[in-house]
Design a protein around this motif. Structure first.
Motif, PDB file in Angstrom:
ATOM      1  N   TRP A  47       0.834  -1.207   0.000  1.00 55.25           N
ATOM      2  CA  TRP A  47       0.000   0.000   0.000  1.00 55.25           C
ATOM      3  C   TRP A  47       0.864   1.251   0.000  1.00 55.25           C
ATOM      4  O   TRP A  47       2.042   1.215   0.364  1.00 55.25           O
ATOM      5  N   ILE A  48       0.245   2.354  -0.447  1.00 54.10           N
ATOM      6  CA  ILE A  48       0.909   3.654  -0.407  1.00 54.10           C
ATOM      7  C   ILE A  48       0.012   4.652   0.309  1.00 54.10           C
ATOM      8  O   ILE A  48      -1.213   4.530   0.301  1.00 54.10           O
ATOM      9  N   MET A  49       0.645   5.618   0.939  1.00 54.15           N
ATOM     10  CA  MET A  49      -0.040   6.714   1.612  1.00 54.15           C
ATOM     11  C   MET A  49       0.603   8.014   1.171  1.00 54.15           C
ATOM     12  O   MET A  49       1.674   8.014   0.543  1.00 54.15           O
ATOM     13  N   GLY A  50      -0.021   9.131   1.500  1.00 55.51           N
ATOM     14  CA  GLY A  50       0.560  10.412   1.105  1.00 55.51           C
ATOM     15  C   GLY A  50       0.024  11.555   1.928  1.00 55.51           C
ATOM     16  O   GLY A  50      -1.152  11.565   2.302  1.00 55.51           O
ATOM     17  N   ARG A  51       0.895  12.528   2.181  1.00 49.26           N
ATOM     18  CA  ARG A  51       0.488  13.755   2.884  1.00 49.26           C
ATOM     19  C   ARG A  51       0.453  14.951   1.943  1.00 49.26           C
ATOM     20  O   ARG A  51      -0.380  15.827   2.088  1.00 49.26           O
ATOM     21  N   SER A  52       1.361  14.993   0.969  1.00 48.84           N
ATOM     22  CA  SER A  52       1.411  16.123   0.040  1.00 48.84           C
ATOM     23  C   SER A  52       0.475  15.879  -1.142  1.00 48.84           C
ATOM     24  O   SER A  52       0.085  14.743  -1.442  1.00 48.84           O
ATOM     25  N   ALA A  53       0.132  16.950  -1.844  1.00 46.20           N
ATOM     26  CA  ALA A  53      -0.719  16.827  -3.025  1.00 46.20           C
ATOM     27  C   ALA A  53      -0.056  15.963  -4.088  1.00 46.20           C
ATOM     28  O   ALA A  53      -0.717  15.180  -4.782  1.00 46.20           O
ATOM     29  N   ASN A  54       1.267  16.064  -4.213  1.00 45.35           N
ATOM     30  CA  ASN A  54       1.981  15.301  -5.225  1.00 45.35           C
ATOM     31  C   ASN A  54       1.943  13.803  -4.932  1.00 45.35           C
ATOM     32  O   ASN A  54       1.718  12.988  -5.826  1.00 45.35           O
TER      33      ASN A  54
END
Length: 242
Positions: A47-54
């Motif tokens: 799985w992947i997660m993200g905090r920034s818009a990019n």
């Protein structure tokens, strides 16, 4: 009776980790789980997660035996480094999963007869100071009946060096898997994963998606691998590609 009680205790630990290390953790980052389904087939989760818009601007795309990341909206992609890569590949009867472009290096290493450590010998953690995100990698070997996980993380004696940890599992009970993530939790900078891979329940791999933080989770893939090498890959994407 003692063996039955011991297996029950392992199941309890795996279920507790699902709650404490994922559901109650806002940001474990990217994660790999290697284990077995309740029926005994191999299971590989990424799985992947993200905090920034990019980093949030991503989806998983499956093409035959390949799983890769792709920009959900290419027009909004700012920097593809550490964002766009092949995440899962298959080399013979070895099923590879990593959190970055080292997937291809592991594949090429296996194709040339090298082991996991040698295939990653020239690699270090990601160049994203101050986080120094670890590179996590793993594979399942159908012939050897074993799973491997590794983490390359910044050395506490200086981020110009990497610590290299490799873990081999030659016995995993049905319904359980070993997990490794990039981060221990949220923060600024993000604290790297520490310790050894931990057990998670794989009685229902879809529960991993449910456990991940709703604001930060992006995509999850579950690959189920039969003993004859056939497999299917299920993908959950938070966003739709445009």
């Amino acid at each position: 009776m003692a063996m039955v009680e011991e297996k029950a205790m392992v199941k309890e630990i795996a279920a507790a980790n699902l709650q404490e290390r994922l559901a109650e953790n806002p940001y474990p980052g990217r994660g790999i789980v290697q284990g077995r389904s309740p029926e005994g087939d191999w299971v590989q989760v990424y799985w992947i997660m993200g905090r920034s818009a990019n980093s949030r601007n991503r989806v998983f795309v499956g093409e035959n035996d390949l799983l890769r990341t792709e920009a959900a909206d290419p027009a909004q992609l700012e920097d593809p480094e550490n964002i766009i890569y092949n995440a899962m590949r298959v080399c013979g009867r070895r099923y590879i999963a990593t959190n970055g472009i080292q997937t291809d290096a592991v594949y090429d290493g296996f194709a040339a007869g090298r082991n996991l450590a040698d295939s990653l010998a020239a690699w270090h953690h990601e160049s994203d100071a101050p986080n120094h995100t670890p590179r996590i990698s793993g594979y399942i070997d159908l012939d050897a009946e074993e799973a491997w996980l590794s983490i390359l993380k910044a050395s506490p004696f200086g981020p110009e060096h990497s610590e290299r940890h490799f873990f081999r599992f030659d016995r995993i009970e049905p319904g359980c898997g070993y997990a490794i993530t990039t981060y221990a939790g949220d923060g600024d900078p993000l604290p790297s994963f520490f310790g050894t891979p931990y057990l998670l329940s794989l009685d229902d791999p879809a529960r991993l998606w449910e456990a991940l933080d709703a604001d930060n989770k992006i995509s999850l893939a579950v690959r189920r691998i039969a003993g004859d090498g056939t497999f299917d890959t299920q993908i959950i994407n938070r966003y739709e590609a445009t």
